[in-house]
Write a protein that holds these residues in place. Sequence first.
Motif, PDB file in Angstrom:
ATOM      1  N   ARG A   1       0.756  -1.275   0.718  1.00 11.19           N
ATOM      2  CA  ARG A   1       0.127  -0.228  -0.195  1.00 11.19           C
ATOM      3  C   ARG A   1       0.501   1.034   0.549  1.00 11.19           C
ATOM      4  NH1 ARG A   1      -2.768  -0.971   5.583  1.00 11.19           N
ATOM      5  NH2 ARG A   1      -0.571  -1.685   5.561  1.00 11.19           N
ATOM      6  N   ALA A   2       0.864   2.017  -1.259  1.00 15.89           N
ATOM      7  CA  ALA A   2       1.617   3.236  -1.158  1.00 15.89           C
ATOM      8  C   ALA A   2       0.505   4.429  -1.255  1.00 15.89           C
ATOM      9  CB  ALA A   2       2.247   2.985  -2.633  1.00 15.89           C
ATOM     10  N   LEU A   3       0.719   5.744  -0.273  1.00 12.90           N
ATOM     11  CA  LEU A   3       0.662   6.708  -0.136  1.00 12.90           C
ATOM     12  C   LEU A   3       1.181   7.856  -1.156  1.00 12.90           C
ATOM     13  CD1 LEU A   3      -1.554   8.702   0.606  1.00 12.90           C
ATOM     14  CD2 LEU A   3      -0.399   8.889   2.865  1.00 12.90           C
ATOM     15  N   VAL A   4       1.410   8.346  -1.692  1.00 14.60           N
ATOM     16  CA  VAL A   4       1.856   9.532  -2.960  1.00 14.60           C
ATOM     17  C   VAL A   4       1.187  10.603  -2.936  1.00 14.60           C
ATOM     18  CG1 VAL A   4       3.053   9.970  -4.939  1.00 14.60           C
ATOM     19  CG2 VAL A   4       2.993   7.653  -4.737  1.00 14.60           C
ATOM     20  N   LEU A   5       2.029  11.623  -1.841  1.00  6.44           N
ATOM     21  CA  LEU A   5       1.919  13.318  -2.057  1.00  6.44           C
ATOM     22  C   LEU A   5       2.174  13.834  -3.128  1.00  6.44           C
ATOM     23  CD1 LEU A   5       2.957  13.844   1.983  1.00  6.44           C
ATOM     24  CD2 LEU A   5       1.199  12.673   0.875  1.00  6.44           C
ATOM     25  N   GLY A   6       0.545  14.598  -4.004  1.00  4.25           N
ATOM     26  CA  GLY A   6       1.190  15.897  -4.748  1.00  4.25           C
ATOM     27  C   GLY A   6       0.863  14.619  -6.481  1.00  4.25           C
ATOM     28  N   ALA A   7      -0.386  14.246  -6.052  1.00  2.00           N
ATOM     29  CA  ALA A   7       0.207  12.694  -7.289  1.00  2.00           C
ATOM     30  C   ALA A   7      -0.347  13.360  -8.690  1.00  2.00           C
ATOM     31  CB  ALA A   7      -0.284  11.508  -6.980  1.00  2.00           C
ATOM     32  N   SER A   8      -1.098  14.536  -8.432  1.00  2.00           N
ATOM     33  CA  SER A   8      -2.263  14.895  -9.999  1.00  2.00           C
ATOM     34  C   SER A   8      -1.016  15.175 -11.037  1.00  2.00           C
ATOM     35  CB  SER A   8      -2.635  15.799  -9.276  1.00  2.00           C
ATOM     36  OG  SER A   8      -1.819  16.864  -9.389  1.00  2.00           O
ATOM     37  N   LYS A   9      -0.104  15.666 -10.666  1.00  2.00           N
ATOM     38  CA  LYS A   9       0.867  15.787 -12.068  1.00  2.00           C
ATOM     39  C   LYS A   9       2.406  15.417 -11.763  1.00  2.00           C
ATOM     40  CE  LYS A   9       0.835  20.824 -11.528  1.00  2.00           C
ATOM     41  NZ  LYS A   9       0.516  22.294 -11.388  1.00  2.00           N
ATOM     42  N   GLY A  10       2.819  16.388 -12.756  1.00  2.00           N
ATOM     43  CA  GLY A  10       5.228  15.864 -12.649  1.00  2.00           C
ATOM     44  C   GLY A  10       4.884  15.015 -12.043  1.00  2.00           C
ATOM     45  N   LEU A  11       6.187  14.945 -11.214  1.00  2.00           N
ATOM     46  CA  LEU A  11       6.989  13.454 -10.525  1.00  2.00           C
ATOM     47  C   LEU A  11       6.003  12.712  -9.300  1.00  2.00           C
ATOM     48  CD1 LEU A  11      10.061  14.975  -9.152  1.00  2.00           C
ATOM     49  CD2 LEU A  11       9.931  14.032 -11.726  1.00  2.00           C
ATOM     50  N   GLY A  12       4.466  13.392  -9.136  1.00  2.00           N
ATOM     51  CA  GLY A  12       3.883  12.959  -7.629  1.00  2.00           C
ATOM     52  C   GLY A  12       3.200  11.510  -8.952  1.00  2.00           C
TER      53      GLY A  12
ATOM     54  N   ALA B   1      -6.660  11.054   8.646  1.00  2.00           N
ATOM     55  CA  ALA B   1      -7.885  10.131   9.196  1.00  2.00           C
ATOM     56  C   ALA B   1      -8.377   8.919   8.446  1.00  2.00           C
ATOM     57  CB  ALA B   1      -8.735  11.485   9.638  1.00  2.00           C
ATOM     58  N   THR B   2      -8.126   9.666   7.263  1.00  2.00           N
ATOM     59  CA  THR B   2      -8.371   8.473   6.150  1.00  2.00           C
ATOM     60  C   THR B   2      -7.143   7.270   6.240  1.00  2.00           C
ATOM     61  OG1 THR B   2      -9.621   9.638   4.920  1.00  2.00           O
ATOM     62  CG2 THR B   2      -9.042   7.512   3.792  1.00  2.00           C
ATOM     63  N   ILE B   3      -6.403   7.672   6.111  1.00  2.00           N
ATOM     64  CA  ILE B   3      -5.112   6.576   5.843  1.00  2.00           C
ATOM     65  C   ILE B   3      -5.277   6.101   7.086  1.00  2.00           C
ATOM     66  CG2 ILE B   3      -2.300   6.118   5.901  1.00  2.00           C
ATOM     67  CD1 ILE B   3      -4.469   7.332   2.969  1.00  2.00           C
ATOM     68  N   ALA B   4      -5.139   6.327   8.527  1.00  2.00           N
ATOM     69  CA  ALA B   4      -5.603   6.017   9.817  1.00  2.00           C
ATOM     70  C   ALA B   4      -6.025   5.015   9.892  1.00  2.00           C
ATOM     71  CB  ALA B   4      -5.167   6.395  11.351  1.00  2.00           C
ATOM     72  N   ALA B   5      -7.799   4.773   9.276  1.00  2.00           N
ATOM     73  CA  ALA B   5      -8.881   4.336   9.015  1.00  2.00           C
ATOM     74  C   ALA B   5      -8.145   2.980   8.227  1.00  2.00           C
ATOM     75  CB  ALA B   5      -9.936   5.014   8.704  1.00  2.00           C
ATOM     76  N   ARG B   6      -7.485   2.825   7.605  1.00  2.00           N
ATOM     77  CA  ARG B   6      -7.435   2.022   6.400  1.00  2.00           C
ATOM     78  C   ARG B   6      -5.671   1.145   6.683  1.00  2.00           C
ATOM     79  NH1 ARG B   6      -7.947   3.633   0.185  1.00  2.00           N
ATOM     80  NH2 ARG B   6     -10.623   5.445   0.755  1.00  2.00           N
ATOM     81  N   ASP B   7      -5.682   1.512   8.310  1.00  2.00           N
ATOM     82  CA  ASP B   7      -5.004   0.358   8.740  1.00  2.00           C
ATOM     83  C   ASP B   7      -2.815   0.888   7.895  1.00  2.00           C
ATOM     84  OD1 ASP B   7      -2.835  -1.226  10.610  1.00  2.00           O
ATOM     85  OD2 ASP B   7      -3.275  -2.157   9.848  1.00  2.00           O
ATOM     86  N   GLY B   8      -2.659   2.691   7.521  1.00  2.00           N
ATOM     87  CA  GLY B   8      -1.560   2.892   7.466  1.00  2.00           C
ATOM     88  C   GLY B   8      -1.173   3.039   6.049  1.00  2.00           C
ATOM     89  N   CYS B   9      -0.228   2.868   6.143  1.00  2.00           N
ATOM     90  CA  CYS B   9       0.751   2.387   4.925  1.00  2.00           C
ATOM     91  C   CYS B   9       1.406   1.679   4.944  1.00  2.00           C
ATOM     92  CB  CYS B   9       0.669   3.112   3.576  1.00  2.00           C
ATOM     93  SG  CYS B   9       1.862   4.857   4.335  1.00  2.00           S
ATOM     94  N   ASP B  10       1.957   1.188   3.279  1.00  2.00           N
ATOM     95  CA  ASP B  10       3.323   0.241   3.199  1.00  2.00           C
ATOM     96  C   ASP B  10       4.688   1.456   3.056  1.00  2.00           C
ATOM     97  OD1 ASP B  10       3.245  -1.728   4.326  1.00  2.00           O
ATOM     98  OD2 ASP B  10       1.686  -2.327   2.131  1.00  2.00           O
ATOM     99  N   ILE B  11       4.733   2.422   2.136  1.00  2.00           N
ATOM    100  CA  ILE B  11       5.455   3.079   1.283  1.00  2.00           C
ATOM    101  C   ILE B  11       4.554   4.565   1.134  1.00  2.00           C
ATOM    102  CG2 ILE B  11       5.793   3.651  -0.846  1.00  2.00           C
ATOM    103  CD1 ILE B  11       5.864   0.650  -1.468  1.00  2.00           C
ATOM    104  N   LEU B  12       5.798   5.406   1.657  1.00  2.00           N
ATOM    105  CA  LEU B  12       5.385   7.416   1.773  1.00  2.00           C
ATOM    106  C   LEU B  12       6.164   7.204   0.649  1.00  2.00           C
ATOM    107  CD1 LEU B  12       3.475   9.360   3.015  1.00  2.00           C
ATOM    108  CD2 LEU B  12       4.893   9.323   4.886  1.00  2.00           C
TER     109      LEU B  12
END
Length: 261
Positions: free
Chosen positions: A9-20, A77-88
């Motif tokens: 499970r990965a969470l990528v910030l700024g994922a709408s364009k460019g490098l993200g 809060a949303t990510i915590a409710a999903r038991d976090g992530c493996d990759i940030l």
Amino acid sequence: MNLGLDGKRALVLGASKGLGAAIAVALANEGARVIGAARSVEAIAALIGQVEPALGGTIEALPLDLADPASVEALIATIAARDGCDILVNNSGGPPPGEAATLPAQDYAKAFATMVAPLMAITQSVLPGMRGRKWGRIVTLTSSGVEAPIPRLAISNALRQSLVGWSKTLASEVAADNVTVNVVVQGRIQTDRVDELDAAAARRLGKSIEEVRTQSLATIPAGRYGKAEELASYVAFLASERAAYTTGSLIRIDGGMIKSI
């Protein structure tokens, strides 16, 4: 090479364009279940068309405005409710240009609250889960200005350096739990941000954008700007099982541009 990301499970910030966006696609094409967070959820949702269905990865969009504390808290809060992530993957936009001799202190404080503090808060929120599972990857993107300060980018040069020091400190604290923390230093990668900086330099110098880019290319031994997909591939490796012994590192993706060793 199998990077061992199937089902991660990965969470990528700024994922709408460019490098993200490129990183979100790269991780999904390695089998990861990616949550892309940015202001434009529509742009993130459109990325799923770049994911090979047979590889098993997915991309989901969640809203995030790093300048809005309520939005940051809602994501946490949303990510915590999903038991976090493996990759940030920590990725934030850059502040406007300005000179160190004239920028008021409040401009630095405002930028810190947008491009540094939220990344720290989101990272701290997912760390307990990573440490408990004995597996985690944190990758923070930053500018070449942390190694070779860029003229007229005083805020970026100063505040991005704080993320480097923080990341190095954090890496030592969590390494025994198989959580790695690394920073990727990007050179001139072809993105909207680089286009904006080239255009600003052209206006300031009274030159055409083509002239500015020609001068910029002359400083890069590779002779070209990098591709977002090239950087994204390296981030996917750092996020993988294969990179388990790489932590606390500052890694350049710059075509040889930075002159220091």
